[in-house]
Design a protein around this motif. Sequence first.
Motif, PDB file in Angstrom:
ATOM      1  N   TRP A 168     -10.417  -1.068  -2.276  1.00  0.00           N
ATOM      2  CA  TRP A 168     -10.733  -2.040  -1.234  1.00  0.00           C
ATOM      3  C   TRP A 168     -12.165  -2.500  -1.500  1.00  0.00           C
ATOM      4  N   LEU A 217       0.827  -1.206   0.000  1.00  0.00           N
ATOM      5  CA  LEU A 217       0.000   0.000   0.000  1.00  0.00           C
ATOM      6  C   LEU A 217       0.863   1.258   0.000  1.00  0.00           C
ATOM      7  N   GLN A 270      -7.019   5.776  -1.448  1.00  0.00           N
ATOM      8  CA  GLN A 270      -7.726   4.587  -0.989  1.00  0.00           C
ATOM      9  C   GLN A 270      -9.219   4.739  -1.273  1.00  0.00           C
ATOM     10  N   VAL A 287       0.491   5.525   4.428  1.00  0.00           N
ATOM     11  CA  VAL A 287      -0.322   5.143   3.283  1.00  0.00           C
ATOM     12  C   VAL A 287      -1.142   6.364   2.875  1.00  0.00           C
ATOM     13  N   THR A 322      -5.897   2.514  -4.854  1.00  0.00           N
ATOM     14  CA  THR A 322      -6.133   1.146  -4.404  1.00  0.00           C
ATOM     15  C   THR A 322      -7.623   0.997  -4.123  1.00  0.00           C
TER      16      THR A 322
END
Length: 214
Positions: free
Chosen positions: A81, A72, A103, A98, A79
Amino acid sequence: MAFPAQVEALMQKGWLWQGQVAPPQQTKQQFISSGWPELDEQLGGGWLQGSINELQIQQPFVGELALLIPVLQRVQAATLWLNPPQQPYAPGLSYQQVDLAQQVVVQEADPKLALWAAEQALLSDSVQLLLMWHPHLSAVQVRRLQQAAHAQQKLALVITPWQSSEEARAYVNRLQLSRTEQLQVRLLKRRFGWPLPPFPCSVDKLLPRRRRIV
């Protein structure tokens, strides 16, 4: 040994497991380091770009997120999730350096829509890494995701419970995570080599002090 064209094509796509060491033409640029030297060595250099990998966990929060923190940190784009068991803890991720702005968390209860979201993420120019929680992907579903990951050279990590089925899957690597005094990683399948018995991985240094084994 010469292989038929059909078999050679499967080998090139990573759909056929081979019990061999990594060939010399593999370069470090094709891998994202896992951040754990002991794991990188066994994976032949780290997580292979353009691959889908399975992490089977003995139980949730056995140390799988700590294992993935270095990845990460390295990812330069978004990214996704997909269906994490709990909302990712933003202060903890920020403490581990991170980038929170990269995210993206998606919860999708419909299995078909979740698979569609995963495939679209791998095909998107905006997403570099897919973290997907799923109880059990079929062989056909894994193959579809592997095709998308390979086509766009994306990395996908699918977190599942321990699997009792021995049915083949197109995962490039299959890992089984458990915990005794520390996280144990067993390689059920790896791209360049035979399966390996469990070995310790020192992820606990990234855990909060209250969760470390003293």
